[in-house]
Design a protein around this motif. Structure first.
Motif, mmCIF file in Angstrom:
data_model
loop_
_atom_site.group_PDB
_atom_site.id
_atom_site.type_symbol
_atom_site.label_atom_id
_atom_site.label_comp_id
_atom_site.label_asym_id
_atom_site.label_seq_id
_atom_site.Cartn_x
_atom_site.Cartn_y
_atom_site.Cartn_z
ATOM 1 N N GLY A 1 5.118 -4.438 -7.190
ATOM 2 C CA GLY A 1 5.056 -3.940 -8.559
ATOM 3 C C GLY A 1 3.810 -3.139 -8.871
ATOM 4 O O GLY A 1 3.274 -3.219 -9.987
ATOM 5 N N LYS A 2 3.327 -2.358 -7.910
ATOM 6 C CA LYS A 2 2.121 -1.551 -8.116
ATOM 7 C C LYS A 2 2.414 -0.100 -7.756
ATOM 8 O O LYS A 2 2.125 0.364 -6.657
ATOM 9 C CB LYS A 2 0.958 -2.093 -7.275
ATOM 10 N N THR A 3 3.012 0.608 -8.730
ATOM 11 C CA THR A 3 3.426 1.992 -8.490
ATOM 12 C C THR A 3 2.662 2.990 -9.354
ATOM 13 O O THR A 3 3.007 4.171 -9.391
ATOM 14 C CB THR A 3 4.929 2.136 -8.777
ATOM 15 N N ASP A 4 1.636 2.517 -10.077
ATOM 16 C CA ASP A 4 0.901 3.422 -10.965
ATOM 17 C C ASP A 4 -0.499 3.696 -10.449
ATOM 18 O O ASP A 4 -0.904 3.196 -9.401
ATOM 19 C CB ASP A 4 0.816 2.812 -12.372
ATOM 20 N N LYS A 5 -1.211 4.520 -11.194
ATOM 21 C CA LYS A 5 -2.614 4.869 -10.913
ATOM 22 C C LYS A 5 -2.749 5.479 -9.511
ATOM 23 O O LYS A 5 -2.004 6.370 -9.148
ATOM 24 C CB LYS A 5 -3.516 3.657 -11.105
ATOM 25 N N HIS B 1 -6.196 13.926 9.769
ATOM 26 C CA HIS B 1 -5.927 13.557 8.384
ATOM 27 C C HIS B 1 -5.339 12.153 8.370
ATOM 28 O O HIS B 1 -4.572 11.777 9.258
ATOM 29 C CB HIS B 1 -4.937 14.530 7.742
ATOM 30 N N PHE B 2 -5.701 11.393 7.330
ATOM 31 C CA PHE B 2 -5.191 10.030 7.185
ATOM 32 C C PHE B 2 -4.563 9.896 5.794
ATOM 33 O O PHE B 2 -5.215 10.216 4.793
ATOM 34 C CB PHE B 2 -6.319 8.998 7.315
ATOM 35 N N CYS B 3 -3.335 9.457 5.754
ATOM 36 C CA CYS B 3 -2.700 9.125 4.476
ATOM 37 C C CYS B 3 -2.576 7.607 4.430
ATOM 38 O O CYS B 3 -1.807 7.014 5.189
ATOM 39 C CB CYS B 3 -1.329 9.788 4.359
ATOM 40 N N LEU B 4 -3.348 6.982 3.560
ATOM 41 C CA LEU B 4 -3.469 5.521 3.505
ATOM 42 C C LEU B 4 -2.801 4.995 2.232
ATOM 43 O O LEU B 4 -3.179 5.398 1.116
ATOM 44 C CB LEU B 4 -4.957 5.141 3.528
ATOM 45 N N ASN B 5 -1.822 4.133 2.402
ATOM 46 C CA ASN B 5 -1.173 3.534 1.231
ATOM 47 C C ASN B 5 -2.200 2.714 0.460
ATOM 48 O O ASN B 5 -2.970 1.934 1.045
ATOM 49 C CB ASN B 5 -0.009 2.641 1.674
ATOM 50 N N SER B 6 -2.211 2.863 -0.863
ATOM 51 C CA SER B 6 -3.217 2.166 -1.671
ATOM 52 C C SER B 6 -2.910 0.681 -1.828
ATOM 53 O O SER B 6 -3.771 -0.095 -2.249
ATOM 54 C CB SER B 6 -3.303 2.808 -3.057
ATOM 55 N N VAL B 7 -1.670 0.259 -1.484
ATOM 56 C CA VAL B 7 -1.266 -1.144 -1.636
ATOM 57 C C VAL B 7 -1.060 -1.777 -0.263
ATOM 58 O O VAL B 7 -0.371 -1.217 0.597
ATOM 59 C CB VAL B 7 0.037 -1.259 -2.454
ATOM 60 N N VAL C 1 6.494 3.568 -0.478
ATOM 61 C CA VAL C 1 7.054 3.311 -1.805
ATOM 62 C C VAL C 1 7.656 1.912 -1.873
ATOM 63 O O VAL C 1 7.505 1.191 -2.869
ATOM 64 C CB VAL C 1 8.109 4.380 -2.156
ATOM 65 N N MET C 2 8.331 1.484 -0.816
ATOM 66 C CA MET C 2 8.915 0.149 -0.780
ATOM 67 C C MET C 2 7.848 -0.925 -0.930
ATOM 68 O O MET C 2 8.047 -1.941 -1.612
ATOM 69 C CB MET C 2 9.690 -0.051 0.523
ATOM 70 N N THR C 3 6.726 -0.727 -0.279
ATOM 71 C CA THR C 3 5.612 -1.685 -0.395
ATOM 72 C C THR C 3 5.123 -1.754 -1.831
ATOM 73 O O THR C 3 4.870 -2.846 -2.362
ATOM 74 C CB THR C 3 4.458 -1.290 0.545
#
Length: 439
Positions: A80-84, A136-142, A73-75
């Motif tokens: 400034g990319k917290t949507d979609k 399982h992999f949880c990959l940050n989209s940003v 979330v900090m990233t």
């Protein structure tokens, strides 16, 4: 074999993190909340399984597993990319019994590191709740590097699949078939290196049957007599030899093995028309650098067995020997590697192999302890990476030792049986010579 998937997550970020780190799926026992928190901080995913049966397989790349959500979330807030699309959920599943939990997690971490580790934050977990182990992999989209978003879609899937296959091949595991080509990476590589494959075995046998068939129907009759299962009442004719576990389309073997091509080849053979024989390969050329008279024990056993493979492929053995050894020929590369391992390490006896194995196990234990002490140090990444590389090589040697203990006995039994077959095949010839001399 490892199946792979990756898809986007547009809901709550913590929902996928909670799922992939579910303790009921990732551990081998029951823990309290406090114990889980401590274990999830830094996981020694390569710990020797014999030391403890209670494990949690959770690792973070460019983040700490226990605060993964907050760091992601900090990233997003930073750029400034917290949507979609908030994250991507990846999946890598292995065949039942093909890997240990340690190996599954190690492969998963290596896959994530190679694909996304230079720019993205990834949480990697291994679930043990199913018969088939899976990551399982949880990959940050940003990206934490430049704030650019990860591009998913089919390209990401194919890149993940290709890299997963590559790593599985490096670990000696089976590999997913390449779509549209009808063969897996290991088989493609074997063909290009002129090593035996199931398909090449089938084609060699079809060539022999075509030569001795007078009609097209006789071809199918002889094929079934040799233990093949055949389905002709389907859109594409398929067949399965006794030494294979799955059916193969006849047309996938090449243009010379379509139904019409086989018909024409039988007619040509019946009319005395044949292709010029291809120059024979010397399948034993690589063995020439070894002196068989100086080999003993395991080394001598493997040398003679591999030499037998070459004779079979050059058709210098009785047909009964070739038929009996069909399934063994596919394991040529495995036995070749074992022979070189024995030769390079001067191992000839069970006692020497046992001592070598125990030394490897002791080194693995020592390096795991050494590595565990480095996790709390901020400047230890390079040293940990070096240790991981050495551990991979040690585990590879350990697997080879275990395989030799199993394979050597089978090789010995096959060698003895082949000797009996050759003796039986030579008896009529000796009798004919004896009768000729007496007559």
């Amino acid at each position: 074999m490892a199946a792979t998937r990756i898809w986007s997550i547009k809901g709550r970020l913590d929902s996928v993190i909670n799922y992939v780190t579910n303790p009921e799926k990732t551990d081998g026992g029951k823990y309290t909340d406090t114990e889980l928190q401590a274990l999830a901080d830094v996981i020694d995913y390569a710990e020797d399984e014999a030391k403890t049966h209670n494990k949690v397989y959770v690792s973070g790349i460019n983040l700490s597993p226990n605060i993964a959500r907050d760091q992601m979330v900090m990233t997003k807030l930073q750029f400034g990319k917290t949507d979609k699309i908030l994250a991507y959920h990846g999946y890598q599943s292995f065949l039942p019994g093909e890997v240990t939990p340690d190996q599954a997690h190690e492969i998963g971490v290596e896959l994530a590191r190679r694909l996304w580790g230079d720019r993205f934050q990834i949480l990697v977990t291994t679930h043990l709740d199913k018969e088939h182990l899976h990551n399982h992999f949880c990959l940050n989209s940003v990206s934490f590097v430049d704030g650019k978003k990860f591009r998913g879609g089919s390209k990401a899937y194919w890149q993940m699949r290709a890299e997963s296959d590559k790593i599985c091949a490096e670990y000696g595991l089976s590999v997913i078939k390449n779509p549209g080509k009808g063969k897996n990476y290991a088989e493609w590589k074997a063909e290009h290196e002129n090593r035996p494959t199931v398909r090449n075995q089938i084609k060699d046998e079809l060539d022999e049957i075509i030569k001795c068939s007078y009609t097209y129907e006789q071809f199918w009759k002889i094929l079934k007599q040799r233990g093949y299962a055949v389905k002709r009442d389907v859109k594409y004719v398929v067949l399965k030899p006794a030494f294979s576990q799955r059916y193969i389309r006849l047309k996938s073997l090449g243009k010379n093995y379509s139904e019409e091509a086989i018909r024409q080849r039988i007619i040509a053979a019946r009319n005395g028309i044949r292709d010029l024989d291809k120059p024979k390969s010397d399948y034993n050329a690589w063995l020439n650098k070894y002196e068989p008279t100086k080999l003993h024990g395991f080394k001598a056993l493997y040398f003679h067995y591999l030499y037998l493979f070459g004779k079979i492929r050059k058709k210098e053995t009785p047909q009964r020997v070739s038929f009996y050894m069909r399934d063994e020929l596919i394991k040529f590369e495995r036995y070749q590697k074992q022979f070189r391992f024995l030769y390079d390490n001067e191992i000839e006896t069970v006692e020497q192999l046992t001592i070598f194995k125990e030394n490897v196990e002791n080194k693995i234990d020592e390096m795991i302890i050494r590595r565990s002490k480095l996790y709390d140090k901020t400047d230890s990444k390079t040293e940990i990476k070096t240790i991981n590389a050495e551990l991979r090589e040690l585990r590879k040697n350990l697997r080879t030792c275990n395989n030799i203990f199993i394979d050597a006995e089978r090789i010995r039994e096959h060698t003895e049986y082949v000797a009996r077959l050759e003796k039986e095949a030579n008896e009529p010839q000796k009798q004919q010579i004896k009768d000729y001399v007496i007559g």
